[in-house]
Write a protein that holds these residues in place. Sequence first.
Motif, PDB file in Angstrom:
ATOM      1  N   ASP A 120       2.147  53.697  74.137  1.00  0.00           N
ATOM      2  CA  ASP A 120       0.695  53.655  74.334  1.00  0.00           C
ATOM      3  C   ASP A 120       0.143  52.245  74.531  1.00  0.00           C
ATOM      4  O   ASP A 120      -1.055  52.067  74.746  1.00  0.00           O
ATOM      5  CB  ASP A 120      -0.011  54.306  73.131  1.00  0.00           C
ATOM      6  CG  ASP A 120       0.255  55.813  73.036  1.00  0.00           C
ATOM      7  OD1 ASP A 120       0.636  56.395  74.066  1.00  0.00           O
ATOM      8  OD2 ASP A 120       0.096  56.372  71.937  1.00  0.00           O
ATOM      9  N   MET A 121       1.006  51.245  74.458  1.00  0.00           N
ATOM     10  CA  MET A 121       0.535  49.867  74.609  1.00  0.00           C
ATOM     11  C   MET A 121       0.081  49.592  76.047  1.00  0.00           C
ATOM     12  O   MET A 121       0.733  50.009  77.004  1.00  0.00           O
ATOM     13  CB  MET A 121       1.647  48.878  74.236  1.00  0.00           C
ATOM     14  CG  MET A 121       1.985  48.858  72.763  1.00  0.00           C
ATOM     15  SD  MET A 121       3.314  47.671  72.365  1.00  0.00           S
ATOM     16  CE  MET A 121       2.433  46.122  72.617  1.00  0.00           C
ATOM     17  N   THR A 122      -1.042  48.913  76.177  1.00  0.00           N
ATOM     18  CA  THR A 122      -1.534  48.510  77.492  1.00  0.00           C
ATOM     19  C   THR A 122      -0.900  47.182  77.878  1.00  0.00           C
ATOM     20  O   THR A 122      -0.323  46.483  77.031  1.00  0.00           O
ATOM     21  CB  THR A 122      -3.057  48.355  77.475  1.00  0.00           C
ATOM     22  OG1 THR A 122      -3.401  47.287  76.555  1.00  0.00           O
ATOM     23  CG2 THR A 122      -3.744  49.641  77.026  1.00  0.00           C
ATOM     24  N   ILE A 123      -1.017  46.833  79.146  1.00  0.00           N
ATOM     25  CA  ILE A 123      -0.495  45.542  79.595  1.00  0.00           C
ATOM     26  C   ILE A 123      -1.192  44.413  78.858  1.00  0.00           C
ATOM     27  O   ILE A 123      -0.576  43.408  78.491  1.00  0.00           O
ATOM     28  CB  ILE A 123      -0.662  45.391  81.120  1.00  0.00           C
ATOM     29  CG1 ILE A 123       0.262  46.379  81.841  1.00  0.00           C
ATOM     30  CG2 ILE A 123      -0.336  43.960  81.563  1.00  0.00           C
ATOM     31  CD1 ILE A 123       0.191  46.339  83.339  1.00  0.00           C
ATOM     32  N   GLU A 124      -2.476  44.600  78.590  1.00  0.00           N
ATOM     33  CA  GLU A 124      -3.247  43.575  77.873  1.00  0.00           C
ATOM     34  C   GLU A 124      -2.712  43.378  76.453  1.00  0.00           C
ATOM     35  O   GLU A 124      -2.597  42.245  75.967  1.00  0.00           O
ATOM     36  CB  GLU A 124      -4.729  43.960  77.826  1.00  0.00           C
ATOM     37  CG  GLU A 124      -5.461  43.885  79.153  1.00  0.00           C
ATOM     38  CD  GLU A 124      -5.078  45.017  80.100  1.00  0.00           C
ATOM     39  OE1 GLU A 124      -5.217  44.834  81.326  1.00  0.00           O
ATOM     40  OE2 GLU A 124      -4.627  46.090  79.604  1.00  0.00           O
ATOM     41  N   SER A 125      -2.398  44.490  75.770  1.00  0.00           N
ATOM     42  CA  SER A 125      -1.894  44.370  74.400  1.00  0.00           C
ATOM     43  C   SER A 125      -0.493  43.774  74.376  1.00  0.00           C
ATOM     44  O   SER A 125      -0.136  43.024  73.463  1.00  0.00           O
ATOM     45  CB  SER A 125      -1.903  45.731  73.707  1.00  0.00           C
ATOM     46  OG  SER A 125      -1.065  46.660  74.379  1.00  0.00           O
ATOM     47  N   ILE A 126       0.311  44.101  75.383  1.00  0.00           N
ATOM     48  CA  ILE A 126       1.640  43.496  75.490  1.00  0.00           C
ATOM     49  C   ILE A 126       1.513  41.998  75.751  1.00  0.00           C
ATOM     50  O   ILE A 126       2.198  41.183  75.130  1.00  0.00           O
ATOM     51  CB  ILE A 126       2.454  44.162  76.632  1.00  0.00           C
ATOM     52  CG1 ILE A 126       2.731  45.624  76.298  1.00  0.00           C
ATOM     53  CG2 ILE A 126       3.773  43.411  76.860  1.00  0.00           C
ATOM     54  CD1 ILE A 126       3.348  46.407  77.433  1.00  0.00           C
ATOM     55  N   ASP A 127       0.623  41.654  76.650  1.00  0.00           N
ATOM     56  CA  ASP A 127       0.433  40.246  76.998  1.00  0.00           C
ATOM     57  C   ASP A 127      -0.003  39.425  75.785  1.00  0.00           C
ATOM     58  O   ASP A 127       0.345  38.242  75.667  1.00  0.00           O
ATOM     59  CB  ASP A 127      -0.609  40.111  78.114  1.00  0.00           C
ATOM     60  CG  ASP A 127      -0.647  38.715  78.700  1.00  0.00           C
ATOM     61  OD1 ASP A 127       0.270  38.368  79.467  1.00  0.00           O
ATOM     62  OD2 ASP A 127      -1.588  37.956  78.370  1.00  0.00           O
ATOM     63  N   GLY A 128      -0.748  40.053  74.874  1.00  0.00           N
ATOM     64  CA  GLY A 128      -1.227  39.350  73.690  1.00  0.00           C
ATOM     65  C   GLY A 128      -0.117  38.926  72.747  1.00  0.00           C
ATOM     66  O   GLY A 128      -0.339  38.093  71.859  1.00  0.00           O
ATOM     67  N   LEU A 129       1.080  39.475  72.940  1.00  0.00           N
ATOM     68  CA  LEU A 129       2.210  39.106  72.087  1.00  0.00           C
ATOM     69  C   LEU A 129       2.904  37.843  72.569  1.00  0.00           C
ATOM     70  O   LEU A 129       3.670  37.225  71.830  1.00  0.00           O
ATOM     71  CB  LEU A 129       3.228  40.249  72.037  1.00  0.00           C
ATOM     72  CG  LEU A 129       2.720  41.623  71.569  1.00  0.00           C
ATOM     73  CD1 LEU A 129       3.850  42.638  71.632  1.00  0.00           C
ATOM     74  CD2 LEU A 129       2.162  41.545  70.155  1.00  0.00           C
ATOM     75  N   PHE A 130       2.642  37.482  73.834  1.00  0.00           N
ATOM     76  CA  PHE A 130       3.305  36.317  74.430  1.00  0.00           C
ATOM     77  C   PHE A 130       2.560  35.025  74.150  1.00  0.00           C
ATOM     78  O   PHE A 130       1.409  35.029  73.710  1.00  0.00           O
ATOM     79  CB  PHE A 130       3.426  36.502  75.945  1.00  0.00           C
ATOM     80  CG  PHE A 130       4.474  37.487  76.375  1.00  0.00           C
ATOM     81  CD1 PHE A 130       5.819  37.134  76.373  1.00  0.00           C
ATOM     82  CD2 PHE A 130       4.127  38.761  76.787  1.00  0.00           C
ATOM     83  CE1 PHE A 130       6.790  38.036  76.784  1.00  0.00           C
ATOM     84  CE2 PHE A 130       5.077  39.674  77.191  1.00  0.00           C
ATOM     85  CZ  PHE A 130       6.418  39.310  77.186  1.00  0.00           C
TER      86      PHE A 130
END
Length: 439
Positions: free
Chosen positions: A397-407
């Motif tokens: 369910d993770m969005t690209i935005e939420s994934i990007d926030g981990l980087f």
Amino acid sequence: MSLYEKIINKEEKISLIGLGYVGMPIAVAFAKKVDVIGFDLNSDKIAQYKNGIDPTNEVGDKAIKQTTVEFTSDEKRLQEAKFHIVAVPTPVKADKTPDLSPVEGASIIIGRNLTKGSIVVYESTVYPGVTEDICIPILEKGSGLKCGVDFKVGYSPERINPGDNVHRLENITKIVSGMDKESLEEIAKVYELVVEAGVHRASSIKVAEAAKVVENSQRDINIAFMNELAMVFDKMNIDTQEVIEAMNTKWNALKFYPGLVGGHCIGVDPYYFIYEAEKLGYHSQIILSGRKINDGMGEFVADAIIKQLILANKIVKQAKVVILGITFKENCPDTRNSKVYDIIKYLNEYGIKPIIVDPQADPTDAKREYGVDLVPFDMINDADCIVFAVAHNEFKDMTIESIDGLFGEFPNEEKVIVDVKGILDKNELEKQEYSYWRL
């Protein structure tokens, strides 16, 4: 009056020995119809069940609170039951040979609490012959009773799929077997109380034992084939998922996918078959080859991670790698025999100490089994590489935005995403120029 009739009239009880991912749901299902004693040596687990907590997430806390199962760690309570179901794990040792100590231990406990007129049914996965050649002598020795005269034995392989809310005990055809026609019919009738899909009466205990190890070995081989293709296609620079998508348009495609094959069934059962075959002088060709391929996938994924880090101009030893998932499968807290640990282990050889996130897993289990400390999502930042190792719903369910926030704060082409389960939108990630690789 038959034992079955006494059970449905609540004159006799059923006992479940081993209240894990398999035994506990069986106990809860039977308790809706008859009286059930649920026994486990783990007193902490029993305390959780008594407090209405389901640590397996198989039936949920509400069902545990409402069930009439009499949970206990007192083995003497087994004397109150006449129909015993054994659902303890059967793992493998470090040398990949069967570890029968749990099922032998359960047999010892039942033996010293066995009464005349009882039936003992084993659900634990074993190779053909274990029930009759190993378990029956233990039951006889402990009880002083004679099998076939004072008590009967049967085998009904478990088919519960942990974490699966669709394929449950009630709607999966149950294989049942008994040492004779009388015990077979009694066992079949008892299971028909809860298995709506019906039962399949196997002609013998050995046939039922073999059916279990073979059905999981078949899956193991098919996944191994896809894993081998994935390794070859990676060298050819061909996307395996796209090949499978095209292949699956044919009506008879089997729809298997590459991946990590762990857990306490598919990752273990083939070794039971191989072990018994070798005792008889036959050395497995296909099954053993499949196991070797699947056991090597953790190293293959780790190598892919290293390669992607290098291509993204990262200094490997200094790279911050975050692995999402440590359980052996999606939406399940079970960490036993998880092949994700193989990825961690091989990354360690390159000097990388990955950070592990898993909202489903029990931190205590992860620490005890693998020595890893689970980290919550909100503590992840400045990552160089995110590895989607398990397809938990939380990750899907993770969005690209939420994934990007981990980087960390650097260009997308330097942000490495390794998608072991193929759960992300490849086209969208590549469109935004992330460094993306999937199995």
